[in-house]
Design an enzyme around this catalytic site. Structure first.
Site, PDB file in Angstrom:
ATOM      1  N   THR A 198      22.712  23.216 -21.368  1.00 15.31           N
ATOM      2  CA  THR A 198      22.988  23.971 -20.151  1.00 15.31           C
ATOM      3  C   THR A 198      24.435  24.465 -20.084  1.00 15.31           C
ATOM      4  O   THR A 198      25.339  23.832 -20.647  1.00 15.31           O
ATOM      5  CB  THR A 198      22.690  23.070 -18.930  1.00 15.31           C
ATOM      6  OG1 THR A 198      23.295  23.614 -17.773  1.00 15.31           O
ATOM      7  CG2 THR A 198      23.249  21.659 -19.114  1.00 15.31           C
ATOM      8  N   ASP A 199      24.652  25.543 -19.338  1.00 16.71           N
ATOM      9  CA  ASP A 199      26.024  26.029 -19.114  1.00 16.71           C
ATOM     10  C   ASP A 199      26.863  25.003 -18.350  1.00 16.71           C
ATOM     11  O   ASP A 199      28.098  25.044 -18.379  1.00 16.71           O
ATOM     12  CB  ASP A 199      26.023  27.382 -18.384  1.00 16.71           C
ATOM     13  CG  ASP A 199      25.286  27.391 -17.044  1.00 16.71           C
ATOM     14  OD1 ASP A 199      24.783  26.332 -16.620  1.00 16.71           O
ATOM     15  OD2 ASP A 199      25.212  28.481 -16.424  1.00 16.71           O
ATOM     16  N   GLU A 200      26.184  24.070 -17.668  1.00 17.26           N
ATOM     17  CA  GLU A 200      26.922  23.113 -16.838  1.00 17.26           C
ATOM     18  C   GLU A 200      27.799  22.168 -17.655  1.00 17.26           C
ATOM     19  O   GLU A 200      28.701  21.536 -17.109  1.00 17.26           O
ATOM     20  CB  GLU A 200      25.956  22.311 -15.951  1.00 17.26           C
ATOM     21  CG  GLU A 200      25.172  23.226 -15.013  1.00 17.26           C
ATOM     22  CD  GLU A 200      24.461  22.509 -13.877  1.00 17.26           C
ATOM     23  OE1 GLU A 200      24.925  21.429 -13.478  1.00 17.26           O
ATOM     24  OE2 GLU A 200      23.451  23.036 -13.405  1.00 17.26           O
ATOM     25  N   TYR A 210      24.499  14.610 -14.216  1.00 16.11           N
ATOM     26  CA  TYR A 210      23.564  15.469 -14.972  1.00 16.11           C
ATOM     27  C   TYR A 210      24.287  16.135 -16.134  1.00 16.11           C
ATOM     28  O   TYR A 210      23.907  15.976 -17.302  1.00 16.11           O
ATOM     29  CB  TYR A 210      22.939  16.536 -14.053  1.00 16.11           C
ATOM     30  CG  TYR A 210      22.262  17.665 -14.821  1.00 16.11           C
ATOM     31  CD1 TYR A 210      21.118  17.425 -15.580  1.00 16.11           C
ATOM     32  CD2 TYR A 210      22.769  18.969 -14.793  1.00 16.11           C
ATOM     33  CE1 TYR A 210      20.500  18.456 -16.298  1.00 16.11           C
ATOM     34  CE2 TYR A 210      22.159  19.999 -15.510  1.00 16.11           C
ATOM     35  CZ  TYR A 210      21.023  19.733 -16.266  1.00 16.11           C
ATOM     36  OH  TYR A 210      20.426  20.753 -16.982  1.00 16.11           O
ATOM     37  N   LYS A 254      24.130  15.493 -20.265  1.00 11.89           N
ATOM     38  CA  LYS A 254      23.698  16.597 -21.135  1.00 11.89           C
ATOM     39  C   LYS A 254      24.788  16.866 -22.192  1.00 11.89           C
ATOM     40  O   LYS A 254      24.486  17.105 -23.358  1.00 11.89           O
ATOM     41  CB  LYS A 254      23.444  17.874 -20.324  1.00 11.89           C
ATOM     42  CG  LYS A 254      22.215  17.852 -19.439  1.00 11.89           C
ATOM     43  CD  LYS A 254      20.896  17.779 -20.195  1.00 11.89           C
ATOM     44  CE  LYS A 254      20.568  19.055 -20.930  1.00 11.89           C
ATOM     45  NZ  LYS A 254      19.224  18.963 -21.588  1.00 11.89           N
TER      46      LYS A 254
HETATM   47  N1  LIG Z   1      16.418  24.901 -15.063  1.00 10.62           N
HETATM   48  C1  LIG Z   1      17.536  25.492 -15.475  1.00 10.62           C
HETATM   49  O1  LIG Z   1      18.069  26.362 -14.793  1.00 10.62           O
HETATM   50  C2  LIG Z   1      18.140  25.116 -16.810  1.00 10.62           C
HETATM   51  C3  LIG Z   1      19.220  25.879 -17.288  1.00 10.62           C
HETATM   52  C4  LIG Z   1      19.745  25.573 -18.550  1.00 10.62           C
HETATM   53  C5  LIG Z   1      19.230  24.528 -19.275  1.00 10.62           C
HETATM   54  N2  LIG Z   1      18.212  23.786 -18.780  1.00 10.62           N
HETATM   55  C6  LIG Z   1      17.675  22.689 -19.623  1.00 10.62           C
HETATM   56  O2  LIG Z   1      16.366  23.062 -19.994  1.00 10.62           O
HETATM   57  C7  LIG Z   1      15.543  21.899 -20.129  1.00 10.62           C
HETATM   58  C8  LIG Z   1      14.301  22.046 -19.296  1.00 10.62           C
HETATM   59  O3  LIG Z   1      14.655  22.247 -17.925  1.00 10.62           O
HETATM   60  P1  LIG Z   1      13.548  22.528 -16.812  1.00 10.62           P
HETATM   61  O4  LIG Z   1      14.224  23.257 -15.712  1.00 10.62           O
HETATM   62  O5  LIG Z   1      12.339  23.082 -17.431  1.00 10.62           O
HETATM   63  O6  LIG Z   1      13.257  21.036 -16.323  1.00 10.62           O
HETATM   64  P2  LIG Z   1      12.033  20.387 -15.588  1.00 10.62           P
HETATM   65  O7  LIG Z   1      12.618  19.321 -14.725  1.00 10.62           O
HETATM   66  O8  LIG Z   1      11.137  21.420 -14.970  1.00 10.62           O
HETATM   67  O9  LIG Z   1      11.195  19.720 -16.777  1.00 10.62           O
HETATM   68  C9  LIG Z   1      11.637  18.631 -17.513  1.00 10.62           C
HETATM   69  C10 LIG Z   1      10.446  18.101 -18.316  1.00 10.62           C
HETATM   70  O10 LIG Z   1      10.884  17.000 -19.113  1.00 10.62           O
HETATM   71  C11 LIG Z   1       9.959  15.924 -18.951  1.00 10.62           C
HETATM   72  N3  LIG Z   1      10.696  14.663 -19.181  1.00 10.62           N
HETATM   73  C12 LIG Z   1      11.695  14.140 -18.418  1.00 10.62           C
HETATM   74  N4  LIG Z   1      12.137  12.997 -18.956  1.00 10.62           N
HETATM   75  C13 LIG Z   1      11.411  12.795 -20.091  1.00 10.62           C
HETATM   76  C14 LIG Z   1      11.421  11.797 -21.086  1.00 10.62           C
HETATM   77  N5  LIG Z   1      12.255  10.768 -21.027  1.00 10.62           N
HETATM   78  N6  LIG Z   1      10.546  11.908 -22.105  1.00 10.62           N
HETATM   79  C15 LIG Z   1       9.681  12.954 -22.184  1.00 10.62           C
HETATM   80  N7  LIG Z   1       9.617  13.923 -21.251  1.00 10.62           N
HETATM   81  C16 LIG Z   1      10.468  13.847 -20.227  1.00 10.62           C
HETATM   82  C17 LIG Z   1       9.424  16.074 -17.538  1.00 10.62           C
HETATM   83  O11 LIG Z   1       8.198  15.385 -17.346  1.00 10.62           O
HETATM   84  C18 LIG Z   1       9.302  17.586 -17.437  1.00 10.62           C
HETATM   85  O12 LIG Z   1       8.066  18.028 -17.949  1.00 10.62           O
HETATM   86  C19 LIG Z   1      16.432  20.720 -19.726  1.00 10.62           C
HETATM   87  O13 LIG Z   1      16.921  20.103 -20.890  1.00 10.62           O
HETATM   88  C20 LIG Z   1      17.564  21.360 -18.921  1.00 10.62           C
HETATM   89  O14 LIG Z   1      18.732  20.606 -19.021  1.00 10.62           O
HETATM   90  C21 LIG Z   1      17.653  24.054 -17.552  1.00 10.62           C
END
Ligand SMILES: NC(=O)c1ccc[n+]([C@@H]2O[C@H](COP(=O)([O-])OP(=O)(O)OC[C@H]3O[C@@H](n4cnc5c(N)ncnc54)[C@H](O)[C@@H]3O)[C@@H](O)[C@H]2O)c1
Length: 327
Positions: free
Chosen positions: A116-118, A140, A144
């Protein structure tokens, strides 16, 4: 290619699964199905599903069997929850990433860590590049960032074929309603107050979820091992502007806006320079002005998806966090 997609039942992971099935890949999803992970997100898709945690080496060994690469989305993703209860963040991001890295090291297969950008922290002006220092500010983003560093350490020490892909704020269908955009859409559609942190002037760099999913695919296929790639959206906007646009699209009234006490340590602005991934051939296709309209429409048309969430545990979370109940 046969891909193991960890966290594939979540918002971005499931969009990635759709994109890659369209490109002809075979997919195995490993997901713990936390509150944010839902089988509904993978409904009607031809995949193999393993219910398990990335920190569980046995579940990982079962899921990774026969795969050519691993893409890791699995994470706890809500900053507010990381402030209230950081333990699951440490376990999933640190222990989980470690178990996955061991599994790909043993098998000599390619790995992409979704980040993430964070991890760069907040920036007043300009944009972060991949060589900007990591300066995370919440449990968080700190966990990450820790996972990113572990990946880099494995590349350096063991010659792992791994890349890191850092996305900006995603929006689109199937995002859990605790996050800004779906929260505001669903509250606006229900006539509930719209809680805006601080002065609403925190700026985010918005990317449509399918664009990020394609960007991760580009890094998987063409990324140079050991490199990180920023994948940022084409538009930036302060939260309050996003909220007002959603109100307009949902046909609600601005009187629903309620300014609330700011999130502790709230980052002011995120911004990514994405030249490196663009040089690999990726470009965002969706501008925020169009994507937000399509997103509001999707939530309006898909009550079957959010009704079980809004009437379930989410209500208790919302009450605890905002000190008021949903209508
Ligand atoms: N949402 C955003 O804006 C954003 C931006 C940049 C990066 N990201 C990154 O992208 C990825 C996905 O984000 P998202 O928004 O789809 O999240 P989300 O919360 O919708 O989904 C996370 C998924 O991971 C699963 N999960 C959590 N812990 C787990 C574990 N220990 N073992 C197996 N599965 C597990 C959950 O059940 C869920 O299906 C993350 O790594 C996040 O840091 C998100």
């Amino acid at each position: 290619m046969k891909l193991l997609v960890c966290g594939g039942a979540g918002f971005i992971g499931s969009a990635f699964v759709r994109v890659r099935l369209g490109a002809g890949d075979e997919i195995v999803v490993l997901d713990k199905l936390t509150y944010a992970g839902r089988r509904e997100n993978l409904q009607d898709l031809e995949i193999d599903f393993v219910h398990g945690a990335i920190e569980d080496p046995d579940a990982v060994a079962r899921a990774v069997e026969g795969c050519d690469a691993v893409v890791n989305f699995a994470a706890e993703t809500h900053v507010d929850r990381s402030i209230a209860e950081p333990d699951a963040f440490v376990k999933t991001h640190s222990q989980g990433t470690y178990v996955l890295l061991e599994a790909v090291r043993e098998r000599g297969i390619r790995y992409v860590q979704v980040s993430t950008d964070e991890v760069y922290g907040s920036i007043e002006e300009g944009s972060f590049t991949e060589s900007s220092p990591l300066a995370p500010s919440s449990p968080y983003s700190a966990t990450k960032a820790g996972a990113d560093l572990l990946v880099a350490g494995y590349v350096h020490t063991y010659g792992l074929e791994a890349c890191i892909c850092r996305g900006s704020n995603n929006y689109g269908p199937r995002q859990y309603p605790e996050k800004l955009i779906p929260l505001m859409i669903l509250n606006a559609l229900h006539g509930d107050p719209l809680p805006v942190y601080g002065d609403g002037m925190n700026v985010r760099n918005w990317i449509y979820v399918d664009d990020f999913a394609r960007g991760i695919g580009t890094v998987l296929e063409h990324g140079v091992p050991g490199e990180a790639y920023n994948v940022g959206g084409p538009d930036e906007a302060p939260n309050i502007e996003v909220v007002k646009r959603i109100i307009e699209l949902a046909g609600a009234d601005e009187s629903l806006i309620e300014y609330i006490t700011d999130r502790p340590g709230h980052d002011r602005r995120y911004s990514l320079a994405s030249d490196k991934v663009k040089a690999l051939g990726w470009e965002a296709a969706e501008r925020f002005a169009d994507g937000i309209g399509r997103t509001v429409e999707w939530y309006r048309d898909n009550a079957w998806w959010w009704e079980p969430i809004r009437s379930g545990d989410y209500r208790a979370y919302y009450e605890r966090h905002y000190g008021r109940s949903l209508g």
